[in-house]
Scaffold this active site. Structure first.
Site: not given
Ligand code: ATR
Length: 278
Positions: A70, A107, A134, A136, A159
């Protein structure tokens, strides 16, 4: 004598066998009586660009792109839509008449269209939205929420530095909240979204207590295996409005089908059943 080629489209990925996109597009082609085909194509990275460049000559009108390509397609696409550039990834390619490759990302569109179809009076502008994850998928979700006028996004990620990178990218409406503190703030959010892989079949559970959530809060998960994730089950038990993730997959396919086969398709229960059939 000229004749039109049979319209073709495909999904390109590696692996690609699990992709549900052939079912989605196959269902619409049959329903609308269009004599076209939609096929899965597995490719290696080294052949990605040359294969895509040759597809128009074979009669392909466009392609979906899935993992792990992608981001890679943006390196050679000739036209990149604003939303694909902002998200940093593309999932829908269209081949222009002159052979150029146009890369779009639907998306975020699919994410919003799914919620709007399920909950037509959804209010995104009146309260903060909390987004878990956090990666894609989160980038597409955040960009579409901002585009819809979300006043604040409270971004929660294991993270923290990855969440801070997205804050840098998307600007001051995004606020990073620590995973450990986030459940206590749930009472102030209007929408809660899970974009992590937690809760997916075969993945660890999502531990995110919903004690503070208000009934009526919209809770959605982008995971669709299982259809009812533990998060959605817990949210429903708290009186929240829940929206499952399958609709995002179905709605993200609409703009591609429309562009390639010249018919705006409908997402309805017949499509859901066709995609879910064993
Ligand atoms: P995608 O492109 O599908 O979003 P990704 O980029 O790999 O996939 O992102 C996966 C998301 O799930 C990330 O937010 C990740 O958190 P980290 O950034 O901390 O890795 C989250 N995730 C995956 N496994 C997790 C776990 N065991 N606990 C908490 N978060 C997890």
């Amino acid at each position: 004598m000229t004749h039109d080629k049979i319209p073709l489209a495909c999904v390109i990925g590696s692996p690609v066998a699990h992709s549900l996109s052939p079912r989605v597009h196959g269902h619409w082609l049959a329903r609308y009586g269009i004599s076209g085909y939609y096929v899965p194509i597995e490719l290696s990275r080294e052949h990605l660009e040359s294969a895509i460049r040759f597809l128009p000559q074979l009669g392909f009108r466009g392609a979906n792109v899935t993992l792990p390509f992608k981001e890679a397609v943006l390196a050679f696409a000739d036209v990149i839509t604003d939303r694909a550039a902002l998200i940093g990834a593309a999932n829908t390619l269209s081949f222009l008449k002159d052979g150029r490759v146009r890369a779009d990302n639907t998306d975020g569109y699919g994410f919003i269209a799914n919620i709007r179809q399920a909950v037509p009076d959804w209010q995104v502008r009146t309260a903060p939205t909390m987004v878990l994850g956090a990666g894609g998928a989160s980038r597409a979700v955040i960009s579409s929420l901002l585009n819809e006028g979300a006043p604040e996004i409270w971004l929660v990620n294991r993270t923290r530095t990855r969440a801070e990178m997205l804050r840098e990218h998307f600007g001051a409406r995004v606020h990073v909240v620590d995973w450990s503190a986030a459940p206590r703030s749930l009472g102030d959010v209007g929408t809660l979204v899970n974009t992590t892989s937690l809760g997916m079949t075969g993945q660890p559970e999502l531990h995110f207590p919903l004690d503070a959530i208000k009934s009526g809060t919209l809770v959605t998960d982008i995971i669709y295996t299982p259809l009812e994730t533990p998060l959605l089950r817990n949210a429903a038990a708290k009186g929240c409005q829940v929206v499952d993730g399958l609709g995002m997959l179905l709605h993200q396919a609409v703009p591609g089908f429309d562009a390639w086969f010249q018919k705006r398709p409908t997402v309805d229960d017949a499509l859901r059943q066709a995609v879910l059939a064993k």
